[in-house]
Design a protein around this motif. Structure first.
Motif, short mmCIF file in Angstrom:
data_model
loop_
_atom_site.label_atom_id
_atom_site.label_comp_id
_atom_site.label_asym_id
_atom_site.label_seq_id
_atom_site.Cartn_x
_atom_site.Cartn_y
_atom_site.Cartn_z
N UNK A 292 0.04 -9.23 -8.27
CA UNK A 292 0.43 -8.01 -7.57
C UNK A 292 1.65 -7.36 -8.20
N UNK A 293 2.62 -8.17 -8.64
CA UNK A 293 3.83 -7.61 -9.24
C UNK A 293 3.52 -7.00 -10.60
N UNK A 294 2.58 -7.60 -11.34
CA UNK A 294 2.19 -7.05 -12.64
C UNK A 294 1.46 -5.72 -12.45
N UNK B 179 0.83 -1.20 0.00
CA UNK B 179 0.00 0.00 0.00
C UNK B 179 0.87 1.25 0.00
N UNK B 180 1.93 1.26 0.79
CA UNK B 180 2.84 2.41 0.81
C UNK B 180 3.52 2.56 -0.54
N UNK B 181 3.92 1.43 -1.15
CA UNK B 181 4.52 1.48 -2.48
C UNK B 181 3.54 2.06 -3.50
N UNK B 182 2.27 1.69 -3.39
CA UNK B 182 1.25 2.23 -4.30
C UNK B 182 1.15 3.75 -4.15
N UNK C 296 -3.47 -0.50 -9.29
CA UNK C 296 -3.14 -0.20 -7.90
C UNK C 296 -3.78 -1.22 -6.96
N UNK C 297 -5.05 -1.56 -7.20
CA UNK C 297 -5.73 -2.57 -6.38
C UNK C 297 -5.04 -3.92 -6.51
N UNK C 298 -4.60 -4.25 -7.74
CA UNK C 298 -3.90 -5.52 -7.95
C UNK C 298 -2.58 -5.54 -7.21
N UNK C 299 -1.86 -4.42 -7.23
CA UNK C 299 -0.59 -4.34 -6.50
C UNK C 299 -0.80 -4.55 -5.01
N UNK C 300 -1.82 -3.91 -4.46
CA UNK C 300 -2.10 -4.04 -3.02
C UNK C 300 -2.56 -5.46 -2.71
N UNK C 301 -3.43 -6.01 -3.54
CA UNK C 301 -3.90 -7.37 -3.33
C UNK C 301 -5.27 -7.46 -2.71
N UNK C 302 -5.89 -6.33 -2.41
CA UNK C 302 -7.25 -6.31 -1.84
C UNK C 302 -7.84 -4.94 -2.11
N UNK C 303 -9.17 -4.89 -2.17
CA UNK C 303 -9.83 -3.62 -2.43
C UNK C 303 -11.30 -3.70 -2.06
N UNK C 304 -11.80 -2.66 -1.45
CA UNK C 304 -13.22 -2.57 -1.16
C UNK C 304 -14.02 -2.56 -2.46
N UNK C 305 -13.46 -1.96 -3.50
CA UNK C 305 -14.16 -1.87 -4.77
C UNK C 305 -14.42 -3.25 -5.37
N UNK C 306 -13.38 -4.09 -5.45
CA UNK C 306 -13.57 -5.42 -6.02
C UNK C 306 -14.41 -6.30 -5.12
N UNK C 307 -14.35 -6.08 -3.81
CA UNK C 307 -15.18 -6.86 -2.89
C UNK C 307 -16.66 -6.51 -3.06
N UNK C 308 -16.93 -5.25 -3.40
CA UNK C 308 -18.32 -4.80 -3.55
C UNK C 308 -18.89 -5.12 -4.92
N UNK C 309 -18.00 -5.42 -5.89
CA UNK C 309 -18.45 -5.76 -7.25
C UNK C 309 -17.84 -7.09 -7.65
#
Length: 273
Positions: free
Chosen positions: A245-247, A160-163, A221-234
């Protein structure tokens, strides 16, 4: 002037004005409030504490989804600070004396990039704390796992900090390319708050669209972090369509590199006045 002197000058410019700490306060307030509201709703739903016939959601993976609120909804703040780092100087013509003192404009841009990395780390740490502290407190209060003892959770917080750092660099590229401050800020807000969210939401219903939207900066950015409220909600914007995550990190870095190079070639070398 050497790169070290330019970097020192850029550091003074950024931290001697109120712009950075005002955005930092808004970031902490916005992310903290959002994380607290989502944490309360999700934790209550997972523990079966919601009134009525509200469905109970699983607690597995809930902690990291809540922790990722900082990047899922707060990435616009490092993007804005990076954009303002450059456009403010164009607007107030403070680049003129800088370029007179350092005719090698590429060195000045490198100084901004180095300072931008530091600013990104500061904003990243603040964002992580703003999302993690209230979320973990609410999860613990409802007797749910906080996952703070897991190395995977700490790796997620580090990503997340890297993002945040990469978003600041993207903002520097945007600012170097679009010198008009109002135009740059409006463009950033329209894209991040409207165009990309609409496109990613549409990908849940249009076959094949996710093959394109997963390469958008917010999705990367969400892929890098590995989790997201957005993808969880959709759920239809499915995690199966997401990049590794590396991609995601490489795509986000690619946006930063391309925008900074374009800004340097197209706009940075033009006259300021």
């Amino acid at each position: 002037m050497t790169l070290a002197n330019v970097t020192r000058s850029e550091t003074t410019k950024q931290f001697s004005t109120s712009m950075w700490w005002i955005l930092a306060i808004v970031l902490v307030a916005y992310v903290g409030f959002t994380a607290a509201v989502l944490g309360f709703v999700f934790a209550a739903a997972s523990s079966g504490s919601l009134p009525g016939d509200a469905p109970q959601i699983p607690s597995e993976g809930l902690a990291v989804i809540l922790y990722s609120t900082a990047t899922a909804v707060g990435y616009v703040f490092p993007l804005l600070i990076g954009t303002l780092m450059v456009t403010t100087e164009f607007r107030h013509k403070t680049l003129t004396p800088t370029f007179l003192a350092t005719p090698q404009r590429g060195v000045v841009l490198w100084g901004k990039i180095i300072v931008g990395v530091g600013v990104g780390v500061v904003f990243g740490v603040l964002g992580v704390l703003a999302s993690t502290v209230p979320s973990a407190a609410l999860l613990a209060g409802y007797g749910l796992p906080t996952a703070l003892t897991s190395s995977e959770t700490w790796a997620l917080l580090g990503r997340m900090i890297l993002a945040f750092v990469l978003w600041v660099l993207i903002g520097i590229g945007v600012g170097a390319l679009v010198r008009n401050q109002v135009g740059a800020i409006v463009g950033v807000l329209v894209f991040t708050q409207f165009l990309e969210p609409v496109g990613r939401a549409a990908a849940a219903f249009v076959d094949g669209l996710s093959d394109v939207t997963r390469f958008l900066p917010g999705a990367a950015s969400d892929a890098l972090v590995g989790a997201s409220v957005f993808t969880a909600a959709t759920p239809g914007a499915a995690s199966g369509d997401a990049l590794e995550w590396w991609a995601g990190g490489l795509v986000l870095l690619g946006y930063a590199v391309v925008l900074i190079l374009l800004g340097h070639l197209v706009s940075w070398r033009r006259d300021v006045t």
